[in-house]
Motif scaffolding. Structure first.
Motif, PDB file in Angstrom:
ATOM      1  N   LYS A 299      14.686   9.871   0.320  1.00 61.24           N
ATOM      2  CA  LYS A 299      13.598  10.369   1.173  1.00 61.24           C
ATOM      3  C   LYS A 299      12.226   9.853   0.746  1.00 61.24           C
ATOM      4  CE  LYS A 299      15.696  14.492   3.014  1.00 61.24           C
ATOM      5  NZ  LYS A 299      15.657  15.936   3.152  1.00 61.24           N
ATOM      6  N   VAL A 300      12.064   9.516  -0.547  1.00 62.13           N
ATOM      7  CA  VAL A 300      10.742   9.136  -1.035  1.00 62.13           C
ATOM      8  C   VAL A 300      10.701   7.688  -1.518  1.00 62.13           C
ATOM      9  CG1 VAL A 300       8.905   9.685  -2.691  1.00 62.13           C
ATOM     10  CG2 VAL A 300      10.237  11.538  -1.668  1.00 62.13           C
ATOM     11  N   LEU A 301      11.430   7.398  -2.577  1.00 60.64           N
ATOM     12  CA  LEU A 301      11.296   6.103  -3.233  1.00 60.64           C
ATOM     13  C   LEU A 301      11.796   4.935  -2.382  1.00 60.64           C
ATOM     14  CD1 LEU A 301      10.476   4.473  -5.709  1.00 60.64           C
ATOM     15  CD2 LEU A 301      12.713   4.970  -6.683  1.00 60.64           C
ATOM     16  N   LEU A 302      12.982   5.025  -1.845  1.00 63.62           N
ATOM     17  CA  LEU A 302      13.537   3.899  -1.086  1.00 63.62           C
ATOM     18  C   LEU A 302      12.726   3.555   0.157  1.00 63.62           C
ATOM     19  CD1 LEU A 302      17.381   4.486  -1.515  1.00 63.62           C
ATOM     20  CD2 LEU A 302      15.884   2.959  -2.808  1.00 63.62           C
ATOM     21  N   PRO A 303      12.291   4.538   0.954  1.00 58.91           N
ATOM     22  CA  PRO A 303      11.445   4.180   2.101  1.00 58.91           C
ATOM     23  C   PRO A 303      10.123   3.509   1.676  1.00 58.91           C
ATOM     24  CG  PRO A 303      12.315   6.384   2.407  1.00 58.91           C
ATOM     25  CD  PRO A 303      12.665   5.967   0.996  1.00 58.91           C
ATOM     26  N   LYS A 304       9.568   3.953   0.571  1.00 59.50           N
ATOM     27  CA  LYS A 304       8.324   3.326   0.097  1.00 59.50           C
ATOM     28  C   LYS A 304       8.571   1.889  -0.341  1.00 59.50           C
ATOM     29  CE  LYS A 304       5.780   7.425  -1.181  1.00 59.50           C
ATOM     30  NZ  LYS A 304       4.739   7.938  -2.041  1.00 59.50           N
ATOM     31  N   LEU A 305       9.685   1.652  -1.027  1.00 62.24           N
ATOM     32  CA  LEU A 305      10.010   0.280  -1.425  1.00 62.24           C
ATOM     33  C   LEU A 305      10.286  -0.585  -0.192  1.00 62.24           C
ATOM     34  CD1 LEU A 305      12.187   0.856  -4.601  1.00 62.24           C
ATOM     35  CD2 LEU A 305      10.004  -0.372  -4.489  1.00 62.24           C
ATOM     36  N   ARG A 306      10.988  -0.036   0.794  1.00 59.35           N
ATOM     37  CA  ARG A 306      11.258  -0.781   2.031  1.00 59.35           C
ATOM     38  C   ARG A 306       9.941  -1.213   2.678  1.00 59.35           C
ATOM     39  NH1 ARG A 306      15.452  -2.884   3.958  1.00 59.35           N
ATOM     40  NH2 ARG A 306      16.813  -1.091   4.059  1.00 59.35           N
ATOM     41  N   ALA A 307       8.965  -0.325   2.692  1.00 64.79           N
ATOM     42  CA  ALA A 307       7.680  -0.636   3.323  1.00 64.79           C
ATOM     43  C   ALA A 307       6.841  -1.611   2.495  1.00 64.79           C
ATOM     44  CB  ALA A 307       6.897   0.656   3.564  1.00 64.79           C
TER      45      ALA A 307
END
Length: 186
Positions: free
Chosen positions: A120-128
């Motif tokens: 919910k937090v880390l992976l979406p931020k890395l994707r962006a």
């Protein structure tokens, strides 16, 4: 041949999460004593491999590419350290030990929280924050790191580069020998 999408960091990490969750579901469904121990050993080995690979490549990427990357990576490393301590305690127990179920339940609960948080937090931020090429490169590095990662918890081992990258192969070598000698399910 795997495509860039197949080896994308986010895909690699979430596929690992689904595989671990499948083992957790099987453990919760009630299995016989011997199978329960084998499944627990297997999931510990998978969690250790996954954690080592994240510590070597995903968390450094978070530190590099995300504005609050140090804070996020430090939080994830703390959760890894706590889970690794539980795994260390659990690996020495048999399913009929009075602490086995308690520690296994704690591990499952903690890892599920960790997975939810990462997804919910880390992976979406890395994707962006990362390019498609960088996510592909990181995904391949994570897959390669898992091949040579330890299979047993080592709570006192370093969890940050470069020390973790230097020491993990030696620990993995010893773990694989111990696994073979004990017929441990990994």
């Amino acid at each position: 041949m795997a495509s860039e999408q197949d080896t994308d960091l986010i895909t690699v990490i979430t596929e690992d999460h689904r595989a671990v969750e499948a083992v957790f579901a099987e453990l919760e469904s009630g299995t016989d004593w011997a199978h329960r121990k084998d499944l627990t050993d297997h999931v510990i080995a998978e969690l250790v491999r996954h954690s080592v690979a994240e510590e070597q490549f995903m968390y450094p990427a978070a530190r590099k590419y995300l504005e609050n990357g140090d804070e996020l990576a430090d939080k994830e490393l703390q959760e890894h350290a706590e889970a690794e301590q539980v795994m260390k305690e659990l690996e020495g127990l048999q399913p009929d030990d009075s602490q086995f179920d308690e520690l296994l339940d704690r591990l499952i609960r903690d890892i599920r929280h960790h997975i939810e948080d990462e997804e919910k937090v880390l992976l979406p931020k890395l994707r962006a924050a990362c390019s498609v090429e960088e996510l592909g490169r990181l995904g391949r590095k994570v897959l390669d790191a898992k091949k040579t990662a330890p299979t047993r918890p080592h709570p006192s081992a370093p969890d940050k580069p470069p020390a973790n990258r230097l020491l993990a192969p030696g620990a993995a070598f010893i773990d694989k020998i111990r696994d073979a000698l004990s017929s441990r399910s990994t």
